[in-house]
Design a protein around this motif. Sequence first.
Motif, PDB file in Angstrom:
ATOM      1  N   LEU A   1       0.813  -1.216   0.000  1.00 20.88           N
ATOM      2  CA  LEU A   1       0.000   0.000   0.000  1.00 20.88           C
ATOM      3  C   LEU A   1       0.848   1.267   0.000  1.00 20.88           C
ATOM      4  O   LEU A   1       0.385   2.329  -0.417  1.00 20.88           O
ATOM      5  CB  LEU A   1      -0.939   0.000   1.205  1.00 20.88           C
ATOM      6  N   ASP A   2       2.076   1.182   0.471  1.00 20.00           N
ATOM      7  CA  ASP A   2       2.950   2.357   0.496  1.00 20.00           C
ATOM      8  C   ASP A   2       3.592   2.646  -0.856  1.00 20.00           C
ATOM      9  O   ASP A   2       4.103   3.747  -1.078  1.00 20.00           O
ATOM     10  CB  ASP A   2       4.059   2.176   1.548  1.00 20.00           C
ATOM     11  N   ASP A   3       3.565   1.659  -1.753  1.00 20.13           N
ATOM     12  CA  ASP A   3       4.249   1.844  -3.036  1.00 20.13           C
ATOM     13  C   ASP A   3       3.634   0.901  -4.068  1.00 20.13           C
ATOM     14  O   ASP A   3       4.311   0.049  -4.637  1.00 20.13           O
ATOM     15  CB  ASP A   3       5.748   1.568  -2.876  1.00 20.13           C
ATOM     16  N   ILE A   4       2.329   1.065  -4.316  1.00 13.52           N
ATOM     17  CA  ILE A   4       1.621   0.148  -5.209  1.00 13.52           C
ATOM     18  C   ILE A   4       2.226   0.144  -6.605  1.00 13.52           C
ATOM     19  O   ILE A   4       2.385  -0.908  -7.235  1.00 13.52           O
ATOM     20  CB  ILE A   4       0.123   0.516  -5.270  1.00 13.52           C
ATOM     21  N   GLU A   5       2.604   1.311  -7.109  1.00 18.04           N
ATOM     22  CA  GLU A   5       3.075   1.422  -8.484  1.00 18.04           C
ATOM     23  C   GLU A   5       4.290   0.546  -8.755  1.00 18.04           C
ATOM     24  O   GLU A   5       4.435  -0.011  -9.851  1.00 18.04           O
ATOM     25  CB  GLU A   5       3.415   2.886  -8.797  1.00 18.04           C
ATOM     26  N   ASP A   6       5.168   0.377  -7.772  1.00 18.66           N
ATOM     27  CA  ASP A   6       6.397  -0.382  -7.976  1.00 18.66           C
ATOM     28  C   ASP A   6       6.374  -1.775  -7.359  1.00 18.66           C
ATOM     29  O   ASP A   6       7.382  -2.493  -7.433  1.00 18.66           O
ATOM     30  CB  ASP A   6       7.586   0.397  -7.401  1.00 18.66           C
ATOM     31  N   THR A   7       5.262  -2.160  -6.737  1.00 20.30           N
ATOM     32  CA  THR A   7       5.247  -3.456  -6.048  1.00 20.30           C
ATOM     33  C   THR A   7       4.111  -4.369  -6.477  1.00 20.30           C
ATOM     34  O   THR A   7       4.023  -5.492  -5.985  1.00 20.30           O
ATOM     35  CB  THR A   7       5.137  -3.251  -4.525  1.00 20.30           C
ATOM     36  N   TRP A   8       3.257  -3.927  -7.370  1.00 20.39           N
ATOM     37  CA  TRP A   8       2.087  -4.736  -7.692  1.00 20.39           C
ATOM     38  C   TRP A   8       2.472  -6.023  -8.417  1.00 20.39           C
ATOM     39  O   TRP A   8       3.486  -6.108  -9.109  1.00 20.39           O
ATOM     40  CB  TRP A   8       1.101  -3.941  -8.560  1.00 20.39           C
ATOM     41  N   SER A   9       1.619  -7.024  -8.235  1.00 21.53           N
ATOM     42  CA  SER A   9       1.722  -8.258  -9.011  1.00 21.53           C
ATOM     43  C   SER A   9       0.324  -8.824  -9.188  1.00 21.53           C
ATOM     44  O   SER A   9      -0.614  -8.464  -8.473  1.00 21.53           O
ATOM     45  CB  SER A   9       2.644  -9.283  -8.334  1.00 21.53           C
ATOM     46  N   ILE A  10       0.178  -9.714 -10.153  1.00 23.91           N
ATOM     47  CA  ILE A  10      -1.126 -10.275 -10.479  1.00 23.91           C
ATOM     48  C   ILE A  10      -0.992 -11.783 -10.647  1.00 23.91           C
ATOM     49  O   ILE A  10       0.026 -12.277 -11.146  1.00 23.91           O
ATOM     50  CB  ILE A  10      -1.694  -9.603 -11.751  1.00 23.91           C
ATOM     51  N   ILE A  11      -2.004 -12.531 -10.166  1.00 22.96           N
ATOM     52  CA  ILE A  11      -1.978 -13.996 -10.229  1.00 22.96           C
ATOM     53  C   ILE A  11      -3.247 -14.505 -10.902  1.00 22.96           C
ATOM     54  O   ILE A  11      -4.326 -14.520 -10.283  1.00 22.96           O
ATOM     55  CB  ILE A  11      -1.885 -14.639  -8.840  1.00 22.96           C
ATOM     56  N   PRO A  12      -3.200 -14.947 -12.160  1.00 24.62           N
ATOM     57  CA  PRO A  12      -4.297 -15.735 -12.717  1.00 24.62           C
ATOM     58  C   PRO A  12      -4.191 -17.161 -12.158  1.00 24.62           C
ATOM     59  O   PRO A  12      -3.090 -17.730 -12.124  1.00 24.62           O
ATOM     60  CB  PRO A  12      -4.042 -15.706 -14.229  1.00 24.62           C
ATOM     61  N   GLY A  13      -5.302 -17.714 -11.702  1.00 26.85           N
ATOM     62  CA  GLY A  13      -5.254 -19.036 -11.084  1.00 26.85           C
ATOM     63  C   GLY A  13      -6.386 -19.938 -11.532  1.00 26.85           C
ATOM     64  O   GLY A  13      -7.432 -19.474 -11.994  1.00 26.85           O
ATOM     65  N   VAL A  14      -6.169 -21.233 -11.396  1.00 29.91           N
ATOM     66  CA  VAL A  14      -7.179 -22.254 -11.693  1.00 29.91           C
ATOM     67  C   VAL A  14      -7.295 -23.160 -10.472  1.00 29.91           C
ATOM     68  O   VAL A  14      -6.276 -23.532  -9.868  1.00 29.91           O
ATOM     69  CB  VAL A  14      -6.800 -23.077 -12.944  1.00 29.91           C
ATOM     70  N   TYR A  15      -8.539 -23.526 -10.124  1.00 26.57           N
ATOM     71  CA  TYR A  15      -8.819 -24.331  -8.935  1.00 26.57           C
ATOM     72  C   TYR A  15      -9.598 -25.560  -9.384  1.00 26.57           C
ATOM     73  O   TYR A  15     -10.718 -25.433  -9.886  1.00 26.57           O
ATOM     74  CB  TYR A  15      -9.605 -23.506  -7.918  1.00 26.57           C
ATOM     75  N   ILE A  16      -9.006 -26.731  -9.213  1.00 32.10           N
ATOM     76  CA  ILE A  16      -9.526 -27.952  -9.836  1.00 32.10           C
ATOM     77  C   ILE A  16      -9.896 -28.975  -8.760  1.00 32.10           C
ATOM     78  O   ILE A  16      -9.014 -29.451  -8.032  1.00 32.10           O
ATOM     79  CB  ILE A  16      -8.475 -28.567 -10.783  1.00 32.10           C
ATOM     80  N   PRO A  17     -11.193 -29.342  -8.639  1.00 30.16           N
ATOM     81  CA  PRO A  17     -11.560 -30.436  -7.728  1.00 30.16           C
ATOM     82  C   PRO A  17     -10.954 -31.753  -8.219  1.00 30.16           C
ATOM     83  O   PRO A  17     -10.941 -32.036  -9.421  1.00 30.16           O
ATOM     84  CB  PRO A  17     -13.092 -30.480  -7.803  1.00 30.16           C
ATOM     85  N   VAL A  18     -10.453 -32.545  -7.289  1.00 32.01           N
ATOM     86  CA  VAL A  18      -9.843 -33.825  -7.636  1.00 32.01           C
ATOM     87  C   VAL A  18     -10.644 -34.931  -6.952  1.00 32.01           C
ATOM     88  O   VAL A  18     -10.505 -35.182  -5.761  1.00 32.01           O
ATOM     89  CB  VAL A  18      -8.370 -33.883  -7.193  1.00 32.01           C
ATOM     90  N   GLY A  19     -11.534 -35.560  -7.686  1.00 31.01           N
ATOM     91  CA  GLY A  19     -12.335 -36.647  -7.139  1.00 31.01           C
ATOM     92  C   GLY A  19     -13.486 -36.194  -6.260  1.00 31.01           C
ATOM     93  O   GLY A  19     -14.253 -37.015  -5.768  1.00 31.01           O
ATOM     94  N   GLY A  20     -13.651 -34.905  -6.032  1.00 26.44           N
ATOM     95  CA  GLY A  20     -14.719 -34.390  -5.182  1.00 26.44           C
ATOM     96  C   GLY A  20     -14.347 -33.027  -4.651  1.00 26.44           C
ATOM     97  O   GLY A  20     -13.188 -32.596  -4.731  1.00 26.44           O
ATOM     98  N   PRO A  21     -15.322 -32.318  -4.072  1.00 21.34           N
ATOM     99  CA  PRO A  21     -15.054 -30.947  -3.615  1.00 21.34           C
ATOM    100  C   PRO A  21     -14.137 -30.856  -2.407  1.00 21.34           C
ATOM    101  O   PRO A  21     -13.669 -29.775  -2.068  1.00 21.34           O
ATOM    102  CB  PRO A  21     -16.454 -30.413  -3.282  1.00 21.34           C
ATOM    103  N   GLU A  22     -13.855 -31.994  -1.727  1.00 19.91           N
ATOM    104  CA  GLU A  22     -12.996 -31.950  -0.543  1.00 19.91           C
ATOM    105  C   GLU A  22     -11.520 -31.831  -0.882  1.00 19.91           C
ATOM    106  O   GLU A  22     -10.707 -31.456  -0.026  1.00 19.91           O
ATOM    107  CB  GLU A  22     -13.208 -33.203   0.326  1.00 19.91           C
ATOM    108  N   THR A  23     -11.141 -32.180  -2.107  1.00 22.71           N
ATOM    109  CA  THR A  23      -9.734 -32.128  -2.520  1.00 22.71           C
ATOM    110  C   THR A  23      -9.597 -31.166  -3.685  1.00 22.71           C
ATOM    111  O   THR A  23     -10.254 -31.339  -4.714  1.00 22.71           O
ATOM    112  CB  THR A  23      -9.232 -33.523  -2.931  1.00 22.71           C
ATOM    113  N   ILE A  24      -8.755 -30.150  -3.520  1.00 21.94           N
ATOM    114  CA  ILE A  24      -8.615 -29.109  -4.530  1.00 21.94           C
ATOM    115  C   ILE A  24      -7.144 -28.977  -4.922  1.00 21.94           C
ATOM    116  O   ILE A  24      -6.261 -28.888  -4.071  1.00 21.94           O
ATOM    117  CB  ILE A  24      -9.113 -27.748  -4.011  1.00 21.94           C
ATOM    118  N   LEU A  25      -6.907 -28.962  -6.231  1.00 20.17           N
ATOM    119  CA  LEU A  25      -5.597 -28.628  -6.785  1.00 20.17           C
ATOM    120  C   LEU A  25      -5.655 -27.184  -7.254  1.00 20.17           C
ATOM    121  O   LEU A  25      -6.535 -26.818  -8.048  1.00 20.17           O
ATOM    122  CB  LEU A  25      -5.265 -29.555  -7.958  1.00 20.17           C
ATOM    123  N   LYS A  26      -4.742 -26.356  -6.750  1.00 24.31           N
ATOM    124  CA  LYS A  26      -4.715 -24.938  -7.117  1.00 24.31           C
ATOM    125  C   LYS A  26      -3.375 -24.615  -7.765  1.00 24.31           C
ATOM    126  O   LYS A  26      -2.329 -25.033  -7.266  1.00 24.31           O
ATOM    127  CB  LYS A  26      -4.906 -24.060  -5.877  1.00 24.31           C
TER     128      LYS A  26
END
Length: 247
Positions: A200-225
């Motif tokens: 927050l003190d220096d957003i212009e020089d410190t920002w980053s972005i993460i596109p992500g995918v979240y995949i259930p594996v065999g059911g909603p209790e197990t997630i691969l991210k």
Amino acid sequence: MCCIIGSMTVGAHHAMEFIETESYTTPLKGESVVYVRYDFMSEDKQDPALDRWEWTPGYAVGLTDRLMFDIHTHYAQFNAGHLVEEEQERFEDRDPSPFFEAVAVSLQYRVTEGKWLDVAVAGRVEVPFKRARDWLDAEEVYEGVLIFSTPFGTHGNVTLNLIYGMEGSDDHWEFALGVKSPLSAHPHGIAGGIELLGDLDDIEDTWSIIPGVYIPVGGPETILKTGVEIGKNAESTAFSISLMHLF
């Protein structure tokens, strides 16, 4: 690592919704989450001496329906460019072996539930082991997190983190904003998301972005991210993959 690629602050490794953004969601009383996560970070594409990787196993448990306890450790490989100056000379022709860097614990409490905007708070501390203190000049890290979360559509979510932390005599204000939604008509199927992180003190020089995918594996209790973090002008990049199971 939270918010800035390559930072030494405590990260949201147990997050049940996102990759780096601290989730509002927690396991209920008696439920547990086990997880493993692997990160590979390139802090400067012009300097491979700053590349590193980190493996994080962890465990989280619901102490009550709203209160969660989490503990995890970091097993990491640091190249010579991360070391303090006197150690860089010793490792100028080779990189140090991987070692256990630190252990971290946290508590998170969901203050509200079922509101149009839910609120949670978290406190966490990371304690470096001796080699990290000697080789990286690492110190204890203390952080407090304010978490805002609101749903949209069918299993969509927007979450905002406001983070204050201290490492030694240095402090920081950071933020993380995450948005995710199912990618198909199946509400518990594969989901996609994007996270925006920065200081927050220096957003212009410190920002980053993460596109992500979240995949259930065999059911909603197990997630691969998995996701890729891209820093300002793509000078910094990171790859993350994690597997979590709720039981």
